[in-house]
Design a protein around this motif. Structure first.
Motif, mmCIF file in Angstrom:
data_model
loop_
_atom_site.group_PDB
_atom_site.id
_atom_site.type_symbol
_atom_site.label_atom_id
_atom_site.label_comp_id
_atom_site.label_asym_id
_atom_site.label_seq_id
_atom_site.Cartn_x
_atom_site.Cartn_y
_atom_site.Cartn_z
ATOM 1 N N ALA A 47 -1.223 7.522 8.801
ATOM 2 C CA ALA A 47 -1.997 6.325 9.149
ATOM 3 C C ALA A 47 -2.906 5.919 7.990
ATOM 4 O O ALA A 47 -3.064 4.724 7.702
ATOM 5 C CB ALA A 47 -2.811 6.579 10.412
ATOM 6 N N ASP A 48 -3.482 6.905 7.307
ATOM 7 C CA ASP A 48 -4.346 6.581 6.172
ATOM 8 C C ASP A 48 -3.560 5.926 5.044
ATOM 9 O O ASP A 48 -4.065 5.011 4.365
ATOM 10 C CB ASP A 48 -5.030 7.845 5.661
ATOM 11 N N ARG A 83 0.835 -1.203 0.000
ATOM 12 C CA ARG A 83 0.000 0.000 0.000
ATOM 13 C C ARG A 83 0.868 1.250 0.000
ATOM 14 O O ARG A 83 0.596 2.211 -0.721
ATOM 15 C CB ARG A 83 -0.906 0.000 1.235
ATOM 16 N N ARG A 126 1.349 4.236 -2.938
ATOM 17 C CA ARG A 126 0.959 5.632 -2.695
ATOM 18 C C ARG A 126 2.144 6.589 -2.783
ATOM 19 O O ARG A 126 1.980 7.740 -3.208
ATOM 20 C CB ARG A 126 0.260 5.718 -1.349
ATOM 21 N N ASP A 143 -3.207 2.267 6.327
ATOM 22 C CA ASP A 143 -4.368 1.465 6.734
ATOM 23 C C ASP A 143 -5.462 1.363 5.675
ATOM 24 O O ASP A 143 -6.250 0.413 5.706
ATOM 25 C CB ASP A 143 -4.968 2.035 8.019
ATOM 26 N N GLN A 144 -5.527 2.315 4.754
ATOM 27 C CA GLN A 144 -6.600 2.274 3.752
ATOM 28 C C GLN A 144 -6.286 1.229 2.687
ATOM 29 O O GLN A 144 -5.245 1.293 2.038
ATOM 30 C CB GLN A 144 -6.773 3.646 3.102
ATOM 31 N N ARG A 176 -2.029 11.508 11.236
ATOM 32 C CA ARG A 176 -3.288 10.890 10.788
ATOM 33 C C ARG A 176 -3.260 10.619 9.290
ATOM 34 O O ARG A 176 -3.778 9.595 8.820
ATOM 35 C CB ARG A 176 -4.467 11.793 11.146
ATOM 36 N N ALA A 177 -2.657 11.517 8.538
ATOM 37 C CA ALA A 177 -2.529 11.281 7.099
ATOM 38 C C ALA A 177 -1.602 10.107 6.815
ATOM 39 O O ALA A 177 -1.836 9.323 5.879
ATOM 40 C CB ALA A 177 -2.004 12.553 6.417
#
Length: 353
Positions: A339-340, A297, A301, A343-344, A336-337
């Motif tokens: 983590a996305d 992932r 990205r 995790d997404q 938080r960004a």
């Protein structure tokens, strides 16, 4: 064909031998090498004459300095991001195959072993370190992150040493790598021909290693391990930086170490440092396949981002050692960004069989 792509295969007696042989690139693993190695290993599983596999380098200076990230950047810049993703998809599948290989797999590692070099050796059943081993996962310096299963391996090292290695890209020698459990045996390289001959002759791996392995010297970092644990146990990147700042105010070995680690974190890609911290937080919750899925992932990205291209440019292409990161400071990264990113799920997740 395999003799022209930086990797060679032979069957010598009972041993299938893989030799990395791309000297000008210090055995950096490209896509053709990944595919050829996967095919050879699959074939040897079905060959009753091959009872174990040996992986080695043809050259003393390096086992393997990693994956062919320069080519991945070229593909990304040319709009061929799917071709780059396919490289990582196949590389991670190879690493996973090695981790569960049906026959004893022996990796002989000496010289530089970075990044993707650890991917093809660090998951094998027998990981043999030579006296000149130099281990590192230095990806944060090029806007990437420690992948090839580092999310699984490094958090499982003693204390917080894996988090330190991942976040700083620190290079360690054979005694420290042995002390941390990254390698299973130390065999002096002068004895490697005897080890290969014994395995080719059908000797069991354990018996051969019992005869040829040696005790490694005491780890060079033994006095610093408690400090590494104290500093890198912090619950955030900010907490680790604060601990480094505090330790750096004194004098002596610990203060010098803390200043060096802090400077390294400040030079590295802020996004990569935050990604790596969160990797290390998640790794214990997943098996190797799950960790490789998270890493896929991330690489997918980062191909749409900035820092990977800029880091490879500054460190490996132009070599000006002056990357311009976005964002430029560790304090400007939103956890938080990050983590996305991890995790997404992707529309086409990595599938390992």
């Amino acid at each position: 064909m395999t003799e022209t792509i930086g990797i060679r295969f032979e069957v010598r007696g009972a041993a299938g031998i893989v030799t990395l042989d791309r000297p000008r690139a210090l055995n950096a693993i490209d896509h053709a090498m990944v595919r050829a190695m996967h095919a050879a290993l699959e074939g040897w599983i079905e060959d009753p004459a091959v009872t174990h596999v040996i992986l080695r380098s043809a050259h003393e200076r390096a086992f393997c300095v990693g994956g062919d990230v320069r080519h991945m950047v070229e593909l990304g810049l040319a709009g061929r991001k799917e071709a780059a993703r396919n490289y990582w998809r196949d590389e991670y599948a190879l690493d996973h195959l090695i981790s569960r290989y049906a026959k004893p797999f022996v990796s002989l590692v000496d010289g530089f072993c970075f990044g993707g070099g650890f991917g093809v050796s660090g998951h094998s059943r027998y990981r043999i370190a030579g006296e000149n081993l130099a281990f590192a996962m230095p990806e944060v310096a090029i806007g990437l992150f420690p992948d090839v299963g580092a999310t699984y391996v490094l958090p499982r090292l003693p204390g917080w040493s894996g988090t330190w290695l991942a976040m700083t890209g620190a290079r360690i020698g054979m005694p420290d790598a042995m002390a941390l459990g990254l390698y299973t045996h130390h065999v002096p390289i002068a004895r490697w021909p005897a080890l290969i001959d014994a395995l080719a002759g059908g000797e069991p791996v354990e018996r051969s290693l019992a005869q040829l392995a040696a005790y490694p010297p005491a780890p060079a970092l033994i006095r610093l391990f408690p400090e590494i644990d104290r500093i890198f146990a912090g619950g955030s990147v900010d907490a680790i930086l604060a601990a480094l700042d505090h330790a750096a105010t004194g004098e002596g070995e610990v203060a010098d170490f803390a200043r060096a680690q802090r400077d390294t974190l400040r030079r590295s890609s802020p996004t990569s440092v935050h990604i790596t911290f969160q990797q290390m937080q998640r790794g214990l919750a997943h098996d190797l396949a799950g960790c490789l899925r998270l890493e896929f992932r991330l690489v997918s990205r980062l191909l749409d981002g900035h820092d990977f291209y800029e880091g490879v440019r500054a460190v490996l292409v132009d070599k000006d050692q002056n990357p311009h990161w976005r964002p430029a400071r560790l304090e400007d990264v939103d956890p938080r960004a990050i983590a996305d990113l991890i995790d997404q799920p992707l529309p086409d997740e990595l599938v390992l069989t």
